[in-house]
Design a protein around this motif. Structure first.
Motif, PDB file in Angstrom:
ATOM      1  N   MET A 268       0.828  -1.209   0.000  1.00  0.00           N
ATOM      2  CA  MET A 268       0.000   0.000   0.000  1.00  0.00           C
ATOM      3  C   MET A 268       0.862   1.258   0.000  1.00  0.00           C
ATOM      4  O   MET A 268       1.942   1.276   0.560  1.00  0.00           O
ATOM      5  CB  MET A 268      -0.890   0.035   1.243  1.00  0.00           C
ATOM      6  CG  MET A 268      -1.972  -0.971   1.245  1.00  0.00           C
ATOM      7  SD  MET A 268      -3.021  -0.703   2.682  1.00  0.00           S
ATOM      8  CE  MET A 268      -3.967  -2.189   2.653  1.00  0.00           C
TER       9      MET A 268
ATOM     10  N   LYS B 235      -3.941   2.932  -0.344  1.00  0.00           N
ATOM     11  CA  LYS B 235      -4.358   2.287  -1.583  1.00  0.00           C
ATOM     12  C   LYS B 235      -3.192   1.476  -2.113  1.00  0.00           C
ATOM     13  O   LYS B 235      -2.059   1.933  -2.133  1.00  0.00           O
ATOM     14  CB  LYS B 235      -4.781   3.334  -2.612  1.00  0.00           C
ATOM     15  CG  LYS B 235      -5.954   4.170  -2.152  1.00  0.00           C
ATOM     16  CD  LYS B 235      -6.244   5.272  -3.132  1.00  0.00           C
ATOM     17  CE  LYS B 235      -7.381   6.145  -2.600  1.00  0.00           C
ATOM     18  NZ  LYS B 235      -7.615   7.297  -3.448  1.00  0.00           N
TER      19      LYS B 235
ATOM     20  N   GLU C 257      -1.595   6.560   1.277  1.00  0.00           N
ATOM     21  CA  GLU C 257      -3.036   6.825   1.337  1.00  0.00           C
ATOM     22  C   GLU C 257      -3.841   5.557   1.615  1.00  0.00           C
ATOM     23  O   GLU C 257      -5.064   5.585   1.650  1.00  0.00           O
ATOM     24  CB  GLU C 257      -3.523   7.459   0.029  1.00  0.00           C
ATOM     25  CG  GLU C 257      -3.051   8.884  -0.190  1.00  0.00           C
ATOM     26  CD  GLU C 257      -1.663   8.921  -0.812  1.00  0.00           C
ATOM     27  OE1 GLU C 257      -1.352   8.046  -1.646  1.00  0.00           O
ATOM     28  OE2 GLU C 257      -0.884   9.813  -0.449  1.00  0.00           O
TER      29      GLU C 257
ATOM     30  N   GLU D 157      -9.859  -7.923  -5.130  1.00  0.00           N
ATOM     31  CA  GLU D 157      -9.446  -7.558  -3.775  1.00  0.00           C
ATOM     32  C   GLU D 157     -10.094  -8.505  -2.801  1.00  0.00           C
ATOM     33  O   GLU D 157     -11.208  -8.905  -2.908  1.00  0.00           O
ATOM     34  CB  GLU D 157      -9.863  -6.116  -3.485  1.00  0.00           C
ATOM     35  CG  GLU D 157      -9.401  -5.608  -2.161  1.00  0.00           C
ATOM     36  CD  GLU D 157      -7.888  -5.552  -1.997  1.00  0.00           C
ATOM     37  OE1 GLU D 157      -7.428  -5.743  -0.860  1.00  0.00           O
ATOM     38  OE2 GLU D 157      -7.181  -5.319  -2.978  1.00  0.00           O
TER      39      GLU D 157
END
Length: 64
Positions: free
Chosen positions: A40, A45, A43, A64
């Motif tokens: 990640m 993400k 943020e 995901e």
């Protein structure tokens, strides 16, 4: 019935193989410092857990 994330991932990967999909899966890792290595960015993400491709069907999956 509860299932662990590892058991679920094993089932997903078995289905990919059975259906002749090629896949890439990022597994969690622990660095020497003891901290978790992450895919990640700051943020929160990151890259999806699975990226799979079926060349004959010309399909691509990000999951995901």
């Amino acid at each position: 019935m509860k299932i662990t994330e590892t058991a679920f991932a094993t089932q997903v990967e078995s289905l990919f193989r059975l259906s002749q999909w090629r896949f890439f899966h990022i597994k969690p890792a622990i660095m020497r410092s003891g901290k978790w290595a992450s895919n990640m960015n700051p943020e929160g993400k990151g890259f999806p857990d699975y990226c799979a491709v079926h060349t004959e069907k010309r399909r691509l999956i990000f999951a995901e």
